[in-house]
Design an enzyme around this catalytic site. Structure first.
Site, PDB file in Angstrom:
ATOM      1  N   HIS A  38       1.893  -8.199  -1.863  1.00 29.54           N
ATOM      2  CA  HIS A  38       0.545  -7.975  -1.344  1.00 29.54           C
ATOM      3  C   HIS A  38       0.748  -7.272  -0.009  1.00 29.54           C
ATOM      4  CE1 HIS A  38      -3.518  -8.588   0.187  1.00 29.54           C
ATOM      5  NE2 HIS A  38      -2.980  -9.088   1.279  1.00 29.54           N
ATOM      6  N   CYS A 108      -4.360  -4.007  -3.827  1.00 27.15           N
ATOM      7  CA  CYS A 108      -4.145  -3.984  -2.379  1.00 27.15           C
ATOM      8  C   CYS A 108      -3.133  -2.917  -1.978  1.00 27.15           C
ATOM      9  CB  CYS A 108      -3.683  -5.361  -1.888  1.00 27.15           C
ATOM     10  SG  CYS A 108      -2.152  -5.926  -2.672  1.00 27.15           S
TER      11      CYS A 108
END
Length: 167
Positions: A38, A108
């Protein structure tokens, strides 16, 4: 005389698997993955990221993920905070609405890569952007795809930039 203000841009990298990908990927996928990444862009004193809620921001390291596993210095930008916020607002109303989130194709890391290029002209490291195709190139990745496609990741602790509207 140059009055241009420069702003430092950083990439925060988090391993969502907390080290488990490194240990389990050879068994499950037949290849080594160092993490399930992430990422977020840190600029103008805030951390910006994209998830199932849309574009969000928080103080750096302010999500439930805590401090990042790695910080990469992406360089500097002359883009003003006002211009950047206008840019994010337009992304949040189009390309990066919450309902457009896809774990493999539009996540993301896609967001961090696009924003990094907007601010600095440079992409984020390819080992992050190549991860989905590495997973999907395995039989187990293909088998898991329907389940993984339904997952929306948005670490709590931020506030949504575009008001969370799904149009």
């Amino acid at each position: 005389m140059d009055f241009t203000t420069r702003h430092n841009i950083q990439l925060y990298i988090y391993d969502l698997s907390r080290g488990m990908a490194r240990n389990l990927s050879p068994i499950m996928l037949g290849k080594q993955l160092d993490g399930i990444w992430h990422t977020a862009i840190v600029a103008y004193g805030e951390e910006f990221f994209f998830g199932g809620e849309g574009i969000s921001s928080c103080p750096p390291g302010g999500t439930m993920l805590g401090p990042p596993d790695t910080v990469v210095d992406l360089g500097e930008t002359e883009v003003t905070e006002d211009i950047f916020m206008e840019y994010l607002s337009s992304l949040g109303e189009s390309t990066y609405r919450g309902d457009r989130y896809r774990l493999f194709e539009h996540n993301c890391n896609t967001f961090s890569n696009e924003v990094a290029q907007f601010l600095t002209g440079r992409p984020i490291p390819s080992y992050i952007t190549d991860l989905p195709s590495e997973v999907l190139s395995t039989p187990f990745g293909q088998m898991l795809r329907p389940i993984l496609d339904s997952i929306h990741i948005a670490p709590p602790g931020g506030h949504v930039i575009n008001g969370g509207r799904n149009m």
